[in-house]
Structures are given as C-alpha cells and as structure tokens.
Design a protein around this motif. Structure first.
Motif, mmCIF file in Angstrom:
data_model
loop_
_atom_site.group_PDB
_atom_site.id
_atom_site.type_symbol
_atom_site.label_atom_id
_atom_site.label_comp_id
_atom_site.label_asym_id
_atom_site.label_seq_id
_atom_site.Cartn_x
_atom_site.Cartn_y
_atom_site.Cartn_z
ATOM 1 N N VAL A 165 0.845 -1.199 0.000
ATOM 2 C CA VAL A 165 0.000 0.000 0.000
ATOM 3 C C VAL A 165 0.876 1.244 0.000
ATOM 4 C CG1 VAL A 165 -1.757 1.285 1.289
ATOM 5 C CG2 VAL A 165 -1.816 -1.224 1.242
ATOM 6 N N LEU A 166 0.484 2.243 -0.775
ATOM 7 C CA LEU A 166 1.161 3.539 -0.731
ATOM 8 C C LEU A 166 0.522 4.350 0.394
ATOM 9 C CD1 LEU A 166 3.192 5.540 -2.041
ATOM 10 C CD2 LEU A 166 1.267 6.413 -3.356
ATOM 11 N N VAL A 167 1.279 4.582 1.461
ATOM 12 C CA VAL A 167 0.792 5.362 2.599
ATOM 13 C C VAL A 167 1.227 6.803 2.394
ATOM 14 C CG1 VAL A 167 0.868 5.663 5.100
ATOM 15 C CG2 VAL A 167 0.911 3.357 4.119
ATOM 16 N N ALA A 168 0.260 7.700 2.202
ATOM 17 C CA ALA A 168 0.551 9.095 1.852
ATOM 18 C C ALA A 168 -0.185 10.036 2.794
ATOM 19 C CB ALA A 168 0.165 9.380 0.406
ATOM 20 N N PRO A 169 0.394 10.343 3.953
ATOM 21 C CA PRO A 169 -0.266 11.294 4.863
ATOM 22 C C PRO A 169 -0.376 12.671 4.220
ATOM 23 C CG PRO A 169 1.557 10.139 5.941
ATOM 24 C CD PRO A 169 1.677 9.863 4.477
ATOM 25 N N PHE A 170 -1.409 13.393 4.598
ATOM 26 C CA PHE A 170 -1.564 14.748 4.074
ATOM 27 C C PHE A 170 -0.580 15.661 4.797
ATOM 28 C CE2 PHE A 170 -3.986 18.898 4.243
ATOM 29 C CZ PHE A 170 -3.591 19.284 2.969
ATOM 30 N N ILE A 171 0.613 15.791 4.188
ATOM 31 C CA ILE A 171 1.663 16.659 4.718
ATOM 32 C C ILE A 171 1.931 17.718 3.652
ATOM 33 C CG2 ILE A 171 4.043 16.817 5.534
ATOM 34 C CD1 ILE A 171 3.799 13.911 6.429
ATOM 35 N N PRO A 172 1.464 18.942 3.853
ATOM 36 C CA PRO A 172 1.567 19.968 2.810
ATOM 37 C C PRO A 172 3.003 20.344 2.465
ATOM 38 C CG PRO A 172 -0.024 20.595 4.497
ATOM 39 C CD PRO A 172 0.736 19.425 5.035
ATOM 40 N N ALA A 173 3.231 20.688 1.201
ATOM 41 C CA ALA A 173 4.513 21.228 0.748
ATOM 42 C C ALA A 173 4.362 22.741 0.561
ATOM 43 C CB ALA A 173 4.915 20.574 -0.568
ATOM 44 N N PHE A 174 5.400 23.483 0.913
ATOM 45 C CA PHE A 174 5.322 24.938 0.867
ATOM 46 C C PHE A 174 6.232 25.569 -0.185
ATOM 47 C CE2 PHE A 174 3.846 23.670 5.034
ATOM 48 C CZ PHE A 174 2.744 24.480 5.230
ATOM 49 N N TYR A 175 6.954 24.735 -0.969
ATOM 50 C CA TYR A 175 7.874 25.318 -1.950
ATOM 51 C C TYR A 175 7.159 25.991 -3.111
ATOM 52 C CZ TYR A 175 7.154 20.603 -3.919
ATOM 53 O OH TYR A 175 6.613 19.431 -4.379
ATOM 54 N N GLY A 176 5.870 25.741 -3.288
ATOM 55 C CA GLY A 176 5.124 26.383 -4.360
ATOM 56 C C GLY A 176 4.483 27.692 -3.960
ATOM 57 N N SER A 177 4.859 28.209 -2.772
ATOM 58 C CA SER A 177 4.308 29.472 -2.252
ATOM 59 C C SER A 177 2.785 29.467 -2.250
ATOM 60 C CB SER A 177 4.828 30.667 -3.068
ATOM 61 O OG SER A 177 6.235 30.729 -3.027
ATOM 62 N N PRO A 178 2.169 28.507 -1.560
ATOM 63 C CA PRO A 178 0.707 28.427 -1.542
ATOM 64 C C PRO A 178 0.094 29.655 -0.882
ATOM 65 C CG PRO A 178 1.651 27.007 0.145
ATOM 66 C CD PRO A 178 2.788 27.491 -0.683
ATOM 67 N N ALA A 179 -1.005 30.113 -1.444
ATOM 68 C CA ALA A 179 -1.688 31.300 -0.918
ATOM 69 C C ALA A 179 -2.996 30.949 -0.215
ATOM 70 C CB ALA A 179 -1.967 32.286 -2.042
ATOM 71 N N SER A 180 -3.371 29.669 -0.248
ATOM 72 C CA SER A 180 -4.638 29.273 0.346
ATOM 73 C C SER A 180 -4.601 27.804 0.722
ATOM 74 C CB SER A 180 -5.793 29.522 -0.628
ATOM 75 O OG SER A 180 -5.660 28.679 -1.762
ATOM 76 N N ILE A 181 -5.597 27.372 1.489
ATOM 77 C CA ILE A 181 -5.723 25.958 1.813
ATOM 78 C C ILE A 181 -5.948 25.155 0.543
ATOM 79 C CG2 ILE A 181 -7.167 24.254 2.996
ATOM 80 C CD1 ILE A 181 -7.689 26.328 5.144
ATOM 81 N N GLU A 182 -6.692 25.733 -0.397
ATOM 82 C CA GLU A 182 -6.938 25.050 -1.667
ATOM 83 C C GLU A 182 -5.637 24.786 -2.412
ATOM 84 O OE1 GLU A 182 -10.554 26.271 -0.073
ATOM 85 O OE2 GLU A 182 -8.810 27.560 -0.485
#
Length: 212
Positions: A165-182
């Motif tokens: 199984v591929l276990v992929a926790p929701f761990i956000p990446a910030f290198y794309g300079s996100p401006a919103s939760i979306e």
C-alpha cells in the motif's frame, strides 16, 4: 526540408479511461476528499469514480463544512461519472475481485479504517474494497489523518506499507508558495494523481520556473 509538425496528443478513449474507487472515512479532512474527487472527475483520463463515503465521513462533513453529502456532491463537476455506494452494501459489485478497478484510494483514512484493513477484519464496503485491492494486487493509496500517531497506528500503517500500500499522509509542501488551503490541497492531490498515472498541472512542481 520542412520540419514535421508535432502530432497532437491523442485523447483517452472510453476503453482507456481509468475506473477508480475512492473511499472516505470519518477522519478530519472531508474537504480534502471532496477536492480530490473534483480533480479526478475533471481529469480526461478518468472514466468512472466509485465513491464510498462512510457514516463517519458524513458526520465529519456536517461538522467541518456544515453541509450534507448531497449538497457537497452537487458542487462537483462531471457528477454523472460519480457512482455513489452505501458502505453497508456488502453485496455491491465492488466487493468482488472480478469487478474491474484500476486503483483504490482512501482519503481521508481514519485509524479505525487503517486498523480494519491492516488486520483483515473489514466490516463494510469501504474496508472490503481495500481488501479486494490488496488481494488482487491492485494499487491502493491510503491517506491517514491523525496526529500524533500511537505505536498501534504506526504498526498498522507499517503492515499496509509492507503489503504494497502507498501510505501518503496529508503533509503539505510549501515550496510552491501556496496562498490558500486550496493551493495546499491541490499540490497534494497532484501527487496522488501522479501515483495513479494521471498527469495533471494543479500546482508548481519543484524546480519549475514558477518557484523562482
């Protein structure tokens, strides 16, 4: 001699489009599940998505987003390609390995769901769909949502990972300079689509010019 013109990319045919199963259990992150469904149904490489929302998911959706499932699904495009399943219908086609499915994703995955799948003690259609993916050696992605993790949680997740199984926790990446939760959710969904063989451009990738 004039250079040959590049051929336009072929559009996926109905036979080549993927059939996917998405299960959503009662962990926090109902919005993430809906966002992922939106991107799947909007992708030209996806034919049908079988969606199994647990009773826990419906409860969390109401608490977190203030809406019931029918309201949430009305806002998703290409709704005709989404097939809704009741978690109590263990006689659904998805419960059999003979039903053709390309991959299964559980997003979000509660620790109760992780434990049921890891132990083989499934009690509903969502658990059974994951068990079918395991026994048929089909891709299975689990997006656990819990913190901190107890030793029991970690052992169950390790059992799944050792089973392929591929276990992929929701761990956000910030290198794309996100401006919103979306933006954070889109970057994560893009990674899941990559593992499903569905190329998409939802967020900047590491090393792209847009990161400068």
């Amino acid at each position: 001699m004039a250079a040959a013109k590049p051929r336009p990319a072929k559009k996926p045919t109905s036979a080549s489009r993927k059939t996917l199963v998405v299960g959503a259990s009662g962990a926090s992150g109902a919005r993430l599940a809906l966002r992922f469904l939106r991107h799947l149904l909007d992708h030209p490489g996806v034919g049908a998505v079988h969606f199994i929302p647990s009773d826990g998911f419906r409860l969390v959706l109401r608490r977190e987003e203030g809406m019931d499932l029918s309201q949430a699904l009305e806002a998703i495009p290409h709704r005709s390609r989404l097939i809704l399943h009741d978690e109590r219908r263990l006689d659904a086609p998805l419960a059999s390995g003979s039903f053709p499915v390309d991959a299964t994703v559980i997003i979000p995955a509660s620790m109760a769901t992780v434990g049921a799948v890891a132990s083989g003690a499934g009690r509903n259609l969502l658990h059974r769909a994951a068990e079918v993916a395991l026994k048929e050696r089909r891709p299975l992605i689990v997006v656990p949502r819990e913190t901190p993790l107890s030793p029991i949680h970690l052992r169950n997740l390790t059992t799944l990972a050792e089973s392929g199984v591929l276990v992929a926790p929701f761990i956000p990446a910030f290198y794309g300079s996100p401006a919103s939760i979306e933006d954070l959710m889109d970057a994560f969904c893009q990674r899941l689509l990559d593992h499903l063989g569905l190329r998409a451009t939802l967020a900047p990738r590491w090393g792209e010019d847009s990161l400068r």
